[in-house]
Design an enzyme around this catalytic site. Sequence first.
Site, PDB file in Angstrom:
ATOM      1  N   TYR A 147       0.866  -1.170   0.000  1.00  0.00           N
ATOM      2  CA  TYR A 147       0.000   0.000   0.000  1.00  0.00           C
ATOM      3  C   TYR A 147       0.907   1.225   0.000  1.00  0.00           C
ATOM      4  O   TYR A 147       1.543   1.535   1.003  1.00  0.00           O
ATOM      5  CB  TYR A 147      -0.922  -0.002   1.224  1.00  0.00           C
ATOM      6  CG  TYR A 147      -2.030  -1.016   1.133  1.00  0.00           C
ATOM      7  CD1 TYR A 147      -3.294  -0.641   0.689  1.00  0.00           C
ATOM      8  CD2 TYR A 147      -1.813  -2.347   1.471  1.00  0.00           C
ATOM      9  CE1 TYR A 147      -4.323  -1.579   0.595  1.00  0.00           C
ATOM     10  CE2 TYR A 147      -2.834  -3.286   1.376  1.00  0.00           C
ATOM     11  CZ  TYR A 147      -4.078  -2.894   0.934  1.00  0.00           C
ATOM     12  OH  TYR A 147      -5.090  -3.816   0.837  1.00  0.00           O
ATOM     13  N   CYS A 148       0.981   1.890  -1.134  1.00  0.00           N
ATOM     14  CA  CYS A 148       1.833   3.063  -1.325  1.00  0.00           C
ATOM     15  C   CYS A 148       0.940   4.289  -1.131  1.00  0.00           C
ATOM     16  O   CYS A 148       0.095   4.592  -1.974  1.00  0.00           O
ATOM     17  CB  CYS A 148       2.422   3.003  -2.730  1.00  0.00           C
ATOM     18  SG  CYS A 148       3.554   4.323  -3.107  1.00  0.00           S
ATOM     19  N   ILE A 149       1.117   4.989  -0.008  1.00  0.00           N
ATOM     20  CA  ILE A 149       0.151   5.988   0.443  1.00  0.00           C
ATOM     21  C   ILE A 149       0.800   7.371   0.547  1.00  0.00           C
ATOM     22  O   ILE A 149       1.927   7.509   1.020  1.00  0.00           O
ATOM     23  CB  ILE A 149      -0.430   5.576   1.816  1.00  0.00           C
ATOM     24  CG1 ILE A 149      -0.994   4.145   1.771  1.00  0.00           C
ATOM     25  CG2 ILE A 149      -1.476   6.571   2.288  1.00  0.00           C
ATOM     26  CD1 ILE A 149      -2.148   3.931   0.817  1.00  0.00           C
TER      27      ILE A 149
END
EC number: 1.8.4.12
Length: 143
Positions: free
Chosen positions: A115-117
């Site tokens: 999950y690249c947030i």
Amino acid sequence: MTEQNEELKKKLTPLQYEVTQNNGTEPPFRNEYYDLEAEGIYVDIVSGKPLFSSKDKYDAGCGWPSFTKPIDEEEVIEKEDRSHGMFRTEVRSKQADSHLGHVFPDGPGPNGLRYCINSAALRFIPKADLEKEGYGKYKALFD
């Protein structure tokens, strides 16, 4: 512009608004949390809903905070994203419908997800402040 959007423009910084409301992306390696190693949780900057834990954060080398999973999968929505000539899976917060970032199938661990947030979509609550900030039940994540 709706009254709700006007309120958000007052509450959020221009970058936070651009990222969460206009599906923007902040610069890699020049954002608040990509290299933060402190224990705590990350909440939606708009709604305050808990989204990610530092226990699931790791350095993916991409320049944005990366997590193996959300605290509660029910609090995030995944949507197909074909913008910019790419095929990706967008991650949005369920309650506020904020754009958070994207999830990719190249992460570590059993689920293989990253999950690249965007930091601009998050607010960090340090472990020591969880009770004071109203997130006391999440202290159990760090026991």
